[in-house]
Structures are given as structure tokens and as C-alpha cells.
Design an enzyme around this catalytic site. Structure first.
Site, short mmCIF file in Angstrom:
data_model
loop_
_atom_site.label_atom_id
_atom_site.label_comp_id
_atom_site.label_asym_id
_atom_site.label_seq_id
_atom_site.Cartn_x
_atom_site.Cartn_y
_atom_site.Cartn_z
N ILE A 1 -2.19 1.88 -6.55
CA ILE A 1 -2.40 1.22 -5.57
C ILE A 1 -1.93 1.44 -3.99
O ILE A 1 -1.56 2.35 -4.35
CB ILE A 1 -1.37 -0.28 -5.85
CG1 ILE A 1 -1.91 -1.46 -4.70
CG2 ILE A 1 -0.41 0.27 -6.03
CD1 ILE A 1 -0.93 -2.36 -5.47
N CYS A 2 -2.72 1.31 -3.67
CA CYS A 2 -2.80 1.77 -1.85
C CYS A 2 -2.59 3.05 -1.88
O CYS A 2 -3.54 3.90 -2.14
CB CYS A 2 -1.41 1.27 -1.68
SG CYS A 2 -1.02 1.37 0.55
#
Length: 205
Positions: free
Chosen positions: A108-109
Site C-alpha cells: 500500500i502507498c
């Protein structure tokens, strides 16, 4: 125990991005089969790290001792360090090892940028904060597989942008087959959309 979830930790890791996933994987509530997952934090070394939110975490395992065997999933949270150099590149290389062994990886991210630099997004459907963010990563050639959506599951890879921790968890649960489809839908509607009607479905489960 159903298995072990390996969760990467490093200085500045975004602690809120993976909390929905880890908390509900550790809980037996609503799950299709009884038994919780064990969460093991993995660091570059065994030395404590400090999250973006100021939480001090001591890894239970050093990265050089981590292997795909015996693991159910590797989770890579975002961190300022993903955009500050190559310090976290060993985690991206470990993600390649997991994927080649058929063990799921969830990023994620900023962790998606690390996977982009490692070439792991070139042939898999994925998402991130924005396409230009990944486009700025050296060696990234996966623009044709980028999806403008909250989170993407493609085979053994889950990706999401920084504003989608609930959708990120949803796709992890989908890949691990944690909930029945109707329960997974209700879980997301409750935690992602504050739909109170979904609570009854979860209680019935």
C-alpha cells in the site's frame, strides 16, 4: 492458528494503513473458518523502529531470516523511506521472492513505488496513490496495467493507495478467503462506508 502473516516494519511506516487488515486477521469474528492468523513483524534487523505515528515496534524477525515457506502473506505498508532512497529495496526484493513462490504480497502507498522499481507491477494489475507517482519511479513499465480504483487484487498481489486502508484489507481478505462473499461485502460496507445495515449481516455470521 491458520497461519502466519508477515508484516513489514521500518522507520516511518504508516501504521494506520495496515491496521484494519492485521486487526481482523487476528480476530476469529465473522471468519469463514475458526482460528486466527498470527501476525509477525519483520524488520531490516531486529532493532526497534518508530512508525509515522510515533509507535515504537520491535520486530519479531529480521528480513534475512524471512522465507516464503510457512508464510500466508507479506504485508508492506507505506513509509517516507520508500521515497527517500533504496534503504527499503530489500523488502521489494523479498516481495519478488514471495510472488515467485506463489505466496501473496500486499503493498500500500509508498510500498507500491518500491514494487514498481523492482519491476513487479509491469505485468500485474495494480493501483497506487496516482499513476504519475508510479510513472516517476525508475524502470516502471506498468502504466498499461494501472487501474484507477481503491484497491486491486491480481493473482497473488494486492495494491492500494494511501487513502484506502479499508479497501486494502478487503482485498487481502478476499485473497485469503477469510469471509464468505456476503460477509466480506457487509464488512466493507460497515467499515468503509459506515453502513449500519451491514452490522446485522456480520452479527448473523
Amino acid at each position: 492458528m491458520k497461519g502466519i502473516i508477515h508484516h513489514a516494519v521500518y522507520d516511518t511506516f504508516a501504521d494506520w494503513e495496515t491496521g484494519h487488515a492485521t486487526a481482523h486477521l487476528r480476530s476469529e469474528r465473522f471468519q469463514r473458518e475458526p482460528g486466527a492468523y498470527e501476525i509477525v513483524n519483520v524488520g531490516l534487523t531486529g532493532e526497534p523502529v518508530v512508525s509515522m505515528g510515533g509507535l515504537r515496534v520491535t520486530p519479531g524477525l529480521a528480513l534475512d531470516r524471512l522465507t516464503p515457506e510457512g508464510s500466508s502473506l507479506l504485508i508492506l505498508p507505506g513509509a517516507d523511506l520508500w521515497d527517500a532512497g533504496d534503504e527499503l529495496a530489500p523488502f521489494a526484493r523479498k516481495a519478488r521472492e514471495f510472488l515467485e513462490a506463489g505466496v501473496p504480497v500486499a503493498a500500500i502507498c509508498g510500498a507500491t513505488a518500491g514494487l514498481a522499481r523492482e519491476g513487479l507491477l509491469d505485468d500485474r494489475g495494480h493501483t497506487s496513490a496516482a499513476l504519475p507517482y508510479l510513472g516517476a519511479q525508475p524502470g516502471y513499465a506498468g502504466a498499461g496495467r494501472y487501474q484507477e480504483t481503491d484497491a486491486v487484487l491480481d493473482g497473488d498481489l494486492v495494491t492500494a493507495g494511501p487513502t484506502e486502508p479499508v479497501a486494502f484489507a478487503r482485498e487481502i481478505f478476499r485473497r485469503l478467503d477469510v469471509y464468505r462473499p456476503d460477509v466480506l461485502d457487509a464488512w466493507y460496507r460497515l467499515f468503509g462506508e459506515s453502513d449500519a445495515a451491514a452490522f446485522e449481516v456480520l452479527m448473523a455470521a
